[in-house]
Design an enzyme around this catalytic site. Structure first.
Site, PDB file in Angstrom:
ATOM      1  CB  CYS A   1      -0.980   0.008   1.171  1.00 12.95           C
ATOM      2  SG  CYS A   1      -0.198   0.023   2.809  1.00 12.95           S
TER       3      CYS A   1
ATOM      4  CG  HIS B   1      -4.239   0.304   4.309  1.00 12.73           C
ATOM      5  ND1 HIS B   1      -3.639  -0.192   3.176  1.00 12.73           N
ATOM      6  CD2 HIS B   1      -5.416   0.840   3.895  1.00 12.73           C
ATOM      7  CE1 HIS B   1      -4.409   0.025   2.120  1.00 12.73           C
ATOM      8  NE2 HIS B   1      -5.490   0.648   2.538  1.00 12.73           N
TER       9      HIS B   1
ATOM     10  CG  ASP C   1      -6.871   1.603  -0.510  1.00 12.26           C
ATOM     11  OD1 ASP C   1      -5.719   1.517  -0.975  1.00 12.26           O
ATOM     12  OD2 ASP C   1      -7.198   1.158   0.600  1.00 12.26           O
TER      13      ASP C   1
END
Length: 277
Positions: free
Chosen positions: A69, A107, A122
């Site tokens: 991420c 994250h 995302d």
């Protein structure tokens, strides 16, 4: 180095730059997730994870690798900025399979403002495909794999993203019946130092799943595929497959054909999954 938008768009298979609209945001994130796999192999191989813009572009675009991420959303945010979007990072706690104490902030996602409306987007959630959503209590969105997502205010953690969908369209975590928590986040400002600290813990702490498991996943047109150590699972529409990979040659082939990752035989051996032959 300045961000090369044309190279990025070619990497994700878009022939033209999308507009700085909600529709453009949705199209860009979708193309990114279909093209660039989620993976943590450099963590396991001891190479470290750099999350500055130049390093991320060189790895995910030029070298055609994937990332997790902190890499994926750095690249995605750079692309959004180049396209004229207003965007800033957020930090989140991933709740998949968590029981008990709150998990750490491992994250990152993006807060995008379009015509005065905040959206979350995302490009780096490796557990499943979460579409961009307006930031509003009770807001829902449907994913192409048939899952539904819901945003809810959380009295302790700010916001919670929940998912209700088929367990096979995940990486194996958080796939129970009904709404399942995915991650929580607040809208607090996130600075480069915050991202560096979270990325350092995620890539180096013995407790981090990215130090314990070899992970790859990618979004499919109507589903999701994942490889966790030697366990493989794939669902696309109504077709499903799963199993264990016991041959390093098959492992390399699977990485290349489905995830677009071309690791050398030496790299696969160094992952420590297979006994030497």
């Amino acid at each position: 180095m300045s961000f090369d938008l044309d190279l990025y768009l070619a990497r994700i298979g878009l022939a033209a730059a999308p507009p700085a609209t909600a529709e453009g945001l949705i199209a860009l994130q979708r193309a990114h997730r279909l093209a660039i796999p989620f993976e943590n192999f450099d963590v396991i191989l001891g190479r470290g994870i750099a999350i500055d813009s130049d390093a991320v572009f060189a790895k995910l675009v030029t070298a055609k690798r994937g990332g997790y991420c902190f890499e994926q959303n750095r690249l995605f945010e750079d692309a959004l900025i180049a396209l004229g979007f207003s965007v800033r990072p957020l930090l989140a706690r991933v709740w998949l399979g968590i029981q008990g104490a709150p998990p750490p902030k491992t994250h990152t996602l993006s807060l995008v403002t379009i015509d005065g409306q905040d959206w979350i987007a995302d490009a780096g959630f490796g557990g499943s495909y979460a579409p961009p959503m307006p930031l509003a209590d009770g807001e829902t969105a449907d994913a192409p794999d048939g899952a539904r997502f819901r945003l809810m205010r959380d009295p302790l953690h700010g916001w919670m993203l929940e998912r209700d969908g088929h367990a096979a369209s995940t990486d194996g975590r958080g796939g129970g019946e009904g709404w399942q928590p995915q991650f929580s986040f607040t809208l607090d400002p996130v600075f480069t130092s915050d991202l560096l600290l979270s990325n350092f813990w995620t890539s180096t702490a013995p407790e981090s799943r990215f130090r314990q498991l070899r992970i790859a996943s990618i979004v499919l047109p109507q589903g999701f595929a994942s490889l966790t150590d030697k366990s493989y699972r794939r669902r696309n529409g109504d077709k499903e497959a799963s199993g264990e990979i016991e041959d390093p040659r098959v492992y390399r082939m699977r990485l290349s054909l489905l995830f677009g990752l071309d690791l050398t035989a030496e790299d696969v051996a160094a992952l420590g999954l297979f006994e030497e032959r």
